[in-house]
Design a protein around this motif. Structure first.
Motif, PDB file in Angstrom:
ATOM      1  N   ALA A  91       0.622  -1.186   0.038  1.00  0.00           N
ATOM      2  CA  ALA A  91      -0.012   0.091   0.062  1.00  0.00           C
ATOM      3  C   ALA A  91       0.968   1.080   0.003  1.00  0.00           C
ATOM      4  CB  ALA A  91      -0.873   0.226   1.035  1.00  0.00           C
ATOM      5  N   TRP A 144      -2.408  -4.956  -3.678  1.00  0.00           N
ATOM      6  CA  TRP A 144      -2.822  -5.084  -2.460  1.00  0.00           C
ATOM      7  C   TRP A 144      -4.077  -5.540  -2.258  1.00  0.00           C
ATOM      8  CZ3 TRP A 144      -7.361  -2.307  -0.375  1.00  0.00           C
ATOM      9  CH2 TRP A 144      -7.279  -2.176   1.101  1.00  0.00           C
ATOM     10  N   THR A 174      -5.529   0.209  16.715  1.00  0.00           N
ATOM     11  CA  THR A 174      -6.688  -0.207  16.788  1.00  0.00           C
ATOM     12  C   THR A 174      -7.370  -0.454  15.229  1.00  0.00           C
ATOM     13  OG1 THR A 174      -6.994   1.518  18.659  1.00  0.00           O
ATOM     14  CG2 THR A 174      -9.007   0.633  17.560  1.00  0.00           C
ATOM     15  N   ALA A 175      -7.046   0.419  14.247  1.00  0.00           N
ATOM     16  CA  ALA A 175      -7.389   0.297  12.947  1.00  0.00           C
ATOM     17  C   ALA A 175      -7.157  -1.242  12.380  1.00  0.00           C
ATOM     18  CB  ALA A 175      -7.010   1.362  12.019  1.00  0.00           C
ATOM     19  N   ILE A 212      -9.123  -4.001  14.152  1.00  0.00           N
ATOM     20  CA  ILE A 212     -10.380  -4.129  14.070  1.00  0.00           C
ATOM     21  C   ILE A 212     -10.646  -4.398  12.415  1.00  0.00           C
ATOM     22  CG2 ILE A 212     -12.740  -2.748  13.607  1.00  0.00           C
ATOM     23  CD1 ILE A 212     -11.946  -1.458  16.300  1.00  0.00           C
ATOM     24  N   THR A 213      -9.819  -3.954  11.426  1.00  0.00           N
ATOM     25  CA  THR A 213     -10.103  -4.319  10.254  1.00  0.00           C
ATOM     26  C   THR A 213      -9.812  -5.564   9.722  1.00  0.00           C
ATOM     27  OG1 THR A 213      -8.093  -3.403   9.513  1.00  0.00           O
ATOM     28  CG2 THR A 213      -9.838  -1.834   9.123  1.00  0.00           C
ATOM     29  N   GLN A 225     -12.475  -7.791  11.207  1.00  0.00           N
ATOM     30  CA  GLN A 225     -13.878  -7.370  10.438  1.00  0.00           C
ATOM     31  C   GLN A 225     -13.673  -8.384   9.019  1.00  0.00           C
ATOM     32  OE1 GLN A 225     -13.687  -3.343   9.450  1.00  0.00           O
ATOM     33  NE2 GLN A 225     -15.207  -2.962  10.921  1.00  0.00           N
ATOM     34  N   LEU A 226     -12.518  -8.480   8.529  1.00  0.00           N
ATOM     35  CA  LEU A 226     -12.107  -9.315   7.405  1.00  0.00           C
ATOM     36  C   LEU A 226     -12.435 -10.816   7.716  1.00  0.00           C
ATOM     37  CD1 LEU A 226     -11.152  -9.029   4.231  1.00  0.00           C
ATOM     38  CD2 LEU A 226      -8.917  -9.750   5.328  1.00  0.00           C
ATOM     39  N   ALA A 282     -18.176  -1.091  14.975  1.00  0.00           N
ATOM     40  CA  ALA A 282     -16.902  -0.577  15.781  1.00  0.00           C
ATOM     41  C   ALA A 282     -16.259   0.559  14.652  1.00  0.00           C
ATOM     42  CB  ALA A 282     -16.124  -1.646  16.059  1.00  0.00           C
ATOM     43  N   ASP A 283     -16.692   0.262  13.371  1.00  0.00           N
ATOM     44  CA  ASP A 283     -16.041   1.508  12.224  1.00  0.00           C
ATOM     45  C   ASP A 283     -16.303   2.744  12.740  1.00  0.00           C
ATOM     46  OD1 ASP A 283     -14.600  -0.098  10.708  1.00  0.00           O
ATOM     47  OD2 ASP A 283     -15.860  -0.027   8.775  1.00  0.00           O
ATOM     48  N   TYR A 298     -13.690   4.461  15.718  1.00  0.00           N
ATOM     49  CA  TYR A 298     -12.140   4.705  15.924  1.00  0.00           C
ATOM     50  C   TYR A 298     -11.652   5.493  14.396  1.00  0.00           C
ATOM     51  CZ  TYR A 298     -11.745   0.941  12.230  1.00  0.00           C
ATOM     52  OH  TYR A 298     -11.708   0.262  11.053  1.00  0.00           O
ATOM     53  N   GLU A 299     -10.387   5.682  14.684  1.00  0.00           N
ATOM     54  CA  GLU A 299      -9.873   6.830  13.754  1.00  0.00           C
ATOM     55  C   GLU A 299      -9.322   5.709  12.659  1.00  0.00           C
ATOM     56  OE1 GLU A 299      -6.453  10.226  13.422  1.00  0.00           O
ATOM     57  OE2 GLU A 299      -7.152   9.604  15.174  1.00  0.00           O
ATOM     58  N   LYS A 300      -9.401   5.961  11.498  1.00  0.00           N
ATOM     59  CA  LYS A 300      -8.773   4.978  10.417  1.00  0.00           C
ATOM     60  C   LYS A 300      -7.440   5.776   9.871  1.00  0.00           C
ATOM     61  CE  LYS A 300     -13.186   3.201   9.219  1.00  0.00           C
ATOM     62  NZ  LYS A 300     -14.262   2.850   8.308  1.00  0.00           N
ATOM     63  N   HIS A 301      -6.591   4.998   9.281  1.00  0.00           N
ATOM     64  CA  HIS A 301      -5.495   5.391   8.959  1.00  0.00           C
ATOM     65  C   HIS A 301      -5.376   4.859   7.401  1.00  0.00           C
ATOM     66  CE1 HIS A 301      -4.248   6.699  12.980  1.00  0.00           C
ATOM     67  NE2 HIS A 301      -4.683   5.446  13.328  1.00  0.00           N
ATOM     68  N   HIS A 318      -4.719   3.867   3.479  1.00  0.00           N
ATOM     69  CA  HIS A 318      -3.896   4.214   2.405  1.00  0.00           C
ATOM     70  C   HIS A 318      -4.620   4.782   0.974  1.00  0.00           C
ATOM     71  CE1 HIS A 318      -0.673   1.773   4.649  1.00  0.00           C
ATOM     72  NE2 HIS A 318       0.055   2.780   4.158  1.00  0.00           N
ATOM     73  N   PHE A 319      -5.716   3.895   1.126  1.00  0.00           N
ATOM     74  CA  PHE A 319      -6.621   4.355  -0.212  1.00  0.00           C
ATOM     75  C   PHE A 319      -8.084   4.819   0.204  1.00  0.00           C
ATOM     76  CE2 PHE A 319      -3.986   0.439  -0.856  1.00  0.00           C
ATOM     77  CZ  PHE A 319      -3.297   1.001  -1.884  1.00  0.00           C
ATOM     78  N   GLU A 358     -10.875   2.502   1.744  1.00  0.00           N
ATOM     79  CA  GLU A 358     -10.829   1.939   3.240  1.00  0.00           C
ATOM     80  C   GLU A 358     -11.440   3.087   4.007  1.00  0.00           C
ATOM     81  OE1 GLU A 358      -7.001   0.098   4.651  1.00  0.00           O
ATOM     82  OE2 GLU A 358      -6.183   1.364   2.929  1.00  0.00           O
ATOM     83  N   PHE A 404     -15.993  -1.216   4.946  1.00  0.00           N
ATOM     84  CA  PHE A 404     -15.289  -1.666   3.674  1.00  0.00           C
ATOM     85  C   PHE A 404     -14.608  -3.334   3.774  1.00  0.00           C
ATOM     86  CE2 PHE A 404     -11.282  -2.429   1.862  1.00  0.00           C
ATOM     87  CZ  PHE A 404     -11.299  -2.551   0.653  1.00  0.00           C
ATOM     88  N   TYR A 405     -13.964  -3.532   5.053  1.00  0.00           N
ATOM     89  CA  TYR A 405     -13.373  -4.755   5.323  1.00  0.00           C
ATOM     90  C   TYR A 405     -14.529  -5.809   5.358  1.00  0.00           C
ATOM     91  CZ  TYR A 405      -8.552  -2.738   5.479  1.00  0.00           C
ATOM     92  OH  TYR A 405      -7.419  -2.261   5.032  1.00  0.00           O
TER      93      TYR A 405
END
Lengths: 564, 86
Positions: A367, A375, A450-451, A454-455, A458-459, B36-37, B40-43, B45-46, B49, B54-55
């Motif tokens: 990424a 990616w 955290t991100a 959690i992501t 989720q996946l 939960a989305d 929190y604060e997302k970081h 790349h695209f 996201e 999305f995930y």
């Protein structure tokens, strides 16, 4: 030469020769001691080049110590110890010697500093490991072993050819960055690509590994392919082509894994998929990506061994690893079930397990460099690997419908080996710092945000949901006793069939020619007989009057010519 | 090697309704994780996201696609178990 100048792998290779001289507990203890000694010596090493031998104008480097060779040396040593422990109940001397020498050859190869020594140990891993397949001692295993050996040795021949071309160009046999600009470099990439199971060159892996012995597959899964990953990381970092090759590798084997019935073959497909992640990392070639590739190889050897160990235990106790015949084993093999689930969680990259802290470096690197297609493919492959390795393997072996099989739990040495490996998988996941400390480059990466947690959850949760929905509503393809075609079809079916068809047509052509010749001869004889035979026109007795008439015609003709 | 010891032990998973409980727990987990989305604060790349869930969507859609795709592949690739033996 002092002891520090010998390659640590030699301890295993030379040590293997003495295994047959010992017996009983002494042999077991000795075999466990060898990897420990090897590891101990490795810890004494300091970066540099040792054991150099001058041959003609060239320098052979038996021992090159740097961070890249060390991390592969460490994990190969750990894997050899765990594999020996897992195989401790087994009394087959051939496998014990072959397995030990195979591990030693892989370690030696990772520490060589020149292409010629690399070639020697490259071939040695092939020759020693094939005995782990032949040790099944069936016709089928023999044939599989031959196919495996031909391809592996072929890879070595390509390596040697490439090395000779490079020596001719540069005058040096040092194994450093190679690149694909020269023909020699291309040949060497092809050689590495065969062992790393690049797409279309991959199928020896799925063909051979599931056919080896219960313990042999655990050995096989650790060394050959990861040696190739090491070699790629050394010779071809930042080669852009590898990004595409690797991304393809992560994606296509998982389709096969979903429909494959032999659960050890499912694992072989997922091994292929995991190698793809590492190849992508090498192709990207940034420090983060290369760290990701090396650390993922480290973590991967552990969890993949663990999964093969648990399926080996199932095969050992029930005599089969076909998903169609298993199910409900959690009741009789609860420990193996637990260890399998830990391996499954690690390969899937659950937070707190090893895959989470290593694979994510490669995704982040992809990424960071803006490779969004790659990616996306890697993300798809991450969901897919959870699907077939994370859910399918434990589900069909240990849960699903109860097959009614009631067996004993795995032998104690297998359980201890699986327990230790599980511990390492969790340890790396919970506390990645020690692993990060031995990576080739300084690590500036924080896996637990955290991100990210959690992501990833989720996946994985939704991949699990997909499985549950498909299963619950009857859309999930059932496990069927079957063979699925892959590229081995080309050399197991297409080529043999084509060649034999060609040979058959040659034989037919010869027969046809013979038929023609006979017919022609018959025709000529028939004609000769027709004119010269007893009733032939030229053999007839003619009447005097007829002869006189012919003489008159002849004389008349003569007179005519005379007057003209 | 099937053993004769039907030990008479009762397993939780064998009880009627247990599988449904697992199913409901999974649904709840999926719901909570997606929710939960918001917190929190997302970081990213695209851009993509940043999308809500999305995930979650990616994981579900591509997994279903994988399985159904593989199922179709069976039509082309599947042969008898002893295909190579004859």
């Amino acid at each position: 030469m002092t002891i520090e100048q010998f390659s640590p792998g030699l301890i295993l290779i030379v040590g293997a020769a003495f295994v047959p001289l010992l017996s009983g507990y002494l042999r077991s203890a000795y075999m466990l001691l060898l990897p420990v000694l090897c590891g101990w010596q490795m810890l004494q090493l300091t970066p540099g080049e040792y054991g150099t031998v001058e041959v003609f104008d060239y320098t052979l480097i038996m021992l090159r110590v740097d961070k890249l060779s060390l991390i592969f040396g460490y994990i190969f040593t750990i894997a050899s110890f765990l594999s020996v422990l897992y195989a401790l109940h087994m009394k087959d001397t051939v496998q014990q010697v072959a397995g030990m020498a195979y591990a030693g050859a892989a370690i030696c190869a990772a520490f060589t500093g020149d292409l010629i020594s690399l070639f020697v140990f490259w071939e040695l891993t092939a020759i020693t490991s094939v005995f782990l397949i032949w040790a099944v001692r069936t016709e089928r295993a023999f044939r599989t072993g031959m196919r495996y050996l031909v391809i592996q040795v072929g890879s070595g021949v390509l390596l040697l050819s490439g090395a000779l071309l490079i020596v001719g160009e540069t005058g040096s046999i040092t194994f450093g960055h190679i690149g694909i600009d020269s023909l020699g470099g291309k040949l060497i990439l092809l050689s590495f690509g065969i062992k790393a199971a690049f797409p279309l060159l991959h199928n020896w892996l799925q063909d051979a590994y599931p056919e080896a012995t219960v313990t042999g597959t655990v050995f096989l899964s650790s060394f050959t392919t990861k040696l190739a990953i090491y070699a790629l990381a050394r010779g071809f970092p930042g080669t852009e082509m590898l990004i595409w090759v690797g991304a393809t590798m992560t994606a296509f084997p998982i389709f096969f894994a979903v429909i494959e019935n032999d659960l050890r073959r499912v694992l072989a497909y997922s091994l292929n998929n995991q190698l793809g992640f590492m190849v992508v990392g090498i192709g990207i070639g940034t420090e983060l990506a290369l760290n990701g590739a090396a650390s993922h190889a480290f973590a991967h050897i552990l969890y993949k061994s663990l999964l093969f160990m648990s399926m080996g235990a199932v095969l050992f106790r029930t005599g089969t690893v076909n998903g169609s015949e298993l199910g409900g084993l959690y009741k009789s093999m609860p420990w193996s079930t637990g260890f399998c689930i830990i391996g499954a969680a690690s390969i899937s990259g659950f937070p707190l397990f090893s895959g989470f802290v290593t694979k994510s470096m490669i995704l982040t690197a992809a990424a960071d460099e803006g490779h969004w297609i790659t990616w996306t493919v890697l993300l798809f492959a991450s969901a897919g690997v959870f699907h077939h390795s994370g859910i399918k393997i434990p589900y069909f072996a240990f849960f699903a419908h109860d097959s009614g099989k009631r067996v004993k739990e795995a032998p104690i040495n297998m359980l201890v080996a699986m327990g230790l490996t599980s511990f390492l998988c969790i340890f790396i996941g919970v506390n990645p710092a020690p692993l990060y400390a031995i990576l080739p480059y300084p690590v500036d990466y924080v896996p637990y945000t955290t991100a990210h947690v959690i992501t990833m959850l989720q996946l994985l949760a939704f991949a699990a949901l997909a499985f549950a929905v498909l299963n619950r509503y009857g859309f999930y393809p059932p496990e069927l006793r079957s063979t699925n075609l892959d590229t081995d079809w080309i050399y197991r079916r297409l080529i043999p069939r084509t060649v034999s068809a060609f040979l058959r047509s040659l034989v037919e052509a010869r027969n046809e020619l013979r038929r023609w010749r006979a017919a022609l001869l018959m025709y000529i004889l028939d004609r000769v007989f027709h004119y010269h035979g007893p009733r032939g026109v030229l053999a007839r007795t003619w009447a005097i009057s007829g002869a006189a008439l012919w003489v008159m015609v002849l004389l008349g003709g003569y007179l005519l010519v005379y007057y003209l | 090697m099937a053993d004769h010891k039907e030990d008479g032990k009762k397993y939780w998973l064998d009880k009627p309704g247990s599988v449904d409980k697992v199913w409901r727990a999974l649904l709840l987990l999926c719901f909570l994780l997606t929710a939960a989305d918001l917190f929190y604060e997302k970081h990213p790349h695209f851009e993509i996201e940043k999308w809500f869930g999305f995930y979650s969507a990616f994981g579900f859609v591509f997994s279903v696609g994988l399985v159904l795709g593989a199922k179709e592949l069976r039509r082309i690739l599947m042969r008898k178990e002893d295909y190579y033996d004859d």
